[in-house]
Every structure is written in structure tokens, then in C-alpha cells.
Write a protein that holds these residues in place. Sequence first.
Motif, mmCIF file in Angstrom:
data_model
loop_
_atom_site.group_PDB
_atom_site.id
_atom_site.type_symbol
_atom_site.label_atom_id
_atom_site.label_comp_id
_atom_site.label_asym_id
_atom_site.label_seq_id
_atom_site.Cartn_x
_atom_site.Cartn_y
_atom_site.Cartn_z
ATOM 1 N N GLU A 1 0.796 -0.918 -0.414
ATOM 2 C CA GLU A 1 -0.118 0.004 0.149
ATOM 3 C C GLU A 1 0.616 0.962 -0.138
ATOM 4 N N ILE A 2 1.945 1.436 0.564
ATOM 5 C CA ILE A 2 2.867 2.570 0.524
ATOM 6 C C ILE A 2 3.728 2.709 -0.239
ATOM 7 N N ALA A 3 3.906 1.157 -1.500
ATOM 8 C CA ALA A 3 4.239 1.208 -2.622
ATOM 9 C C ALA A 3 3.988 1.806 -3.909
ATOM 10 N N SER A 4 2.218 1.922 -3.634
ATOM 11 C CA SER A 4 1.152 2.607 -4.548
ATOM 12 C C SER A 4 1.005 3.583 -4.986
ATOM 13 N N SER B 1 0.222 6.964 2.087
ATOM 14 C CA SER B 1 0.856 7.780 2.527
ATOM 15 C C SER B 1 0.631 7.647 4.462
ATOM 16 N N VAL B 2 -0.928 7.981 4.354
ATOM 17 C CA VAL B 2 -0.835 7.642 6.232
ATOM 18 C C VAL B 2 -0.290 6.422 6.424
ATOM 19 N N ILE B 3 -0.432 5.627 5.733
ATOM 20 C CA ILE B 3 0.631 4.768 6.830
ATOM 21 C C ILE B 3 1.905 4.530 7.006
ATOM 22 N N LEU B 4 2.553 5.265 5.842
ATOM 23 C CA LEU B 4 4.053 5.737 5.959
ATOM 24 C C LEU B 4 4.260 6.541 7.137
ATOM 25 N N GLY B 5 3.808 7.601 7.103
ATOM 26 C CA GLY B 5 3.470 8.763 8.318
ATOM 27 C C GLY B 5 3.566 8.705 9.207
ATOM 28 N N THR B 6 2.651 7.060 9.989
ATOM 29 C CA THR B 6 2.389 6.634 10.920
ATOM 30 C C THR B 6 3.504 6.106 11.539
ATOM 31 N N ILE B 7 4.300 5.249 10.366
ATOM 32 C CA ILE B 7 5.807 4.390 10.943
ATOM 33 C C ILE B 7 6.435 4.911 10.926
#
Length: 195
Positions: A85-88, A94-100
Amino acid sequence: MWRRAASLSPLASRSKPSKLCQEACTFKVWESFSSESEIPTPSRVAPYITFVLGGPGSGKGTQCAKMVEAFGFTHVSAGDLLRREIASNSAYGSVILGTIREGKIVPSQVTVQLIQKEMESSDNDKFLIDGFPRSEQNREAFERIIGTEPSVVLFFDCPEQEMVKRVLNRNQINAVGTVDDIFEKVRPIFAALSK
């Protein structure tokens, strides 16, 4: 609610202390049970869901690959779904990446919705959910959103020292015997599915 169904013993005798992974890596099995019984209707078959848990390097992915081959499961890795999902570059990604990046855990609802989407896109009704749930909140969100409990929970219990060794040597260890030994302990749990 889960109840403990079985605990499988270490893979090798304690007389070989130099082979830590063969001695100390075990796994436990839980079956789910519910006070309400739901009878699948012909138009809706209840999925057979197995949660596969354990630390990085505990053998989850390796054993999932063997279960897919032997029993026809669909392997759904929560970590792979998040990375995909991040790679897409999607809004969710974007939300997932920001959270991580903030050092926080991805909200349960987000992860469960990705798992649900993956399950709904499959024509299979047998799933291995790898690396999820990681908390009680994850489990509650899964059961609320998906609407069912897992049929089985596998937990691969492996000492931290062995997991670190495996992760550091992922492309160098030839553990075919150990992998097969572990799988022979897993096989009887799902043998009825192949009939």
C-alpha cells in the motif's frame, strides 16, 4: 475468545545444546470458539482463517509457504499488505508511511481493511493471516470488521537470539531439515482440510 487447543513440544532432544533453533523453537495452537454458532448458507461460506503469529525470523513465512502448497491456503501477510500500500502511493499508503515514520503503530482499522480487501478479492475460503493481530485491539478490530473469529491460531515461539541469527543470515542458512521438522508438526492440524 480463544482457548488453547494444543502445544507442540520442542523439535529435537535437549541433548544437542549447540542447535538452539532445533531445541527451543516451538509453536502453540489455539482454536477459536464462540458462544454463538453460525451455520454457513449456500450463498456464503464461512472462511477458514488461521492467524500465524511469531517474531521476525520465527519461521512464519516459511511455514506459510509450505501450508499454501500442501493445503491450498491463500497467504495474506499483514506486513506485505502495508508495504504494498505504501509503494502504491495511494492516500492510505501515505497515511501508513507517515504513521510508521512517526514511530507509531498503523491503526487496526486500516490494517484490517487491507486484509479484508485481500480476502474479498480471493476466490479461496482458506486464509493464513501472517503477522496479525499484534495486539488485543487488532484482534477486536478484525473480529468486528470481518465479522468472524479465526478458526486456528498458530504461534511460533522462538528465542530472540535465534530469531536475530536467522534474520541476519536469511540468505545464508540452509535449514531444510528444521523447516520440514516444524512442518511435520503443523501438518496434522490441517490434514482434514485436504480431504
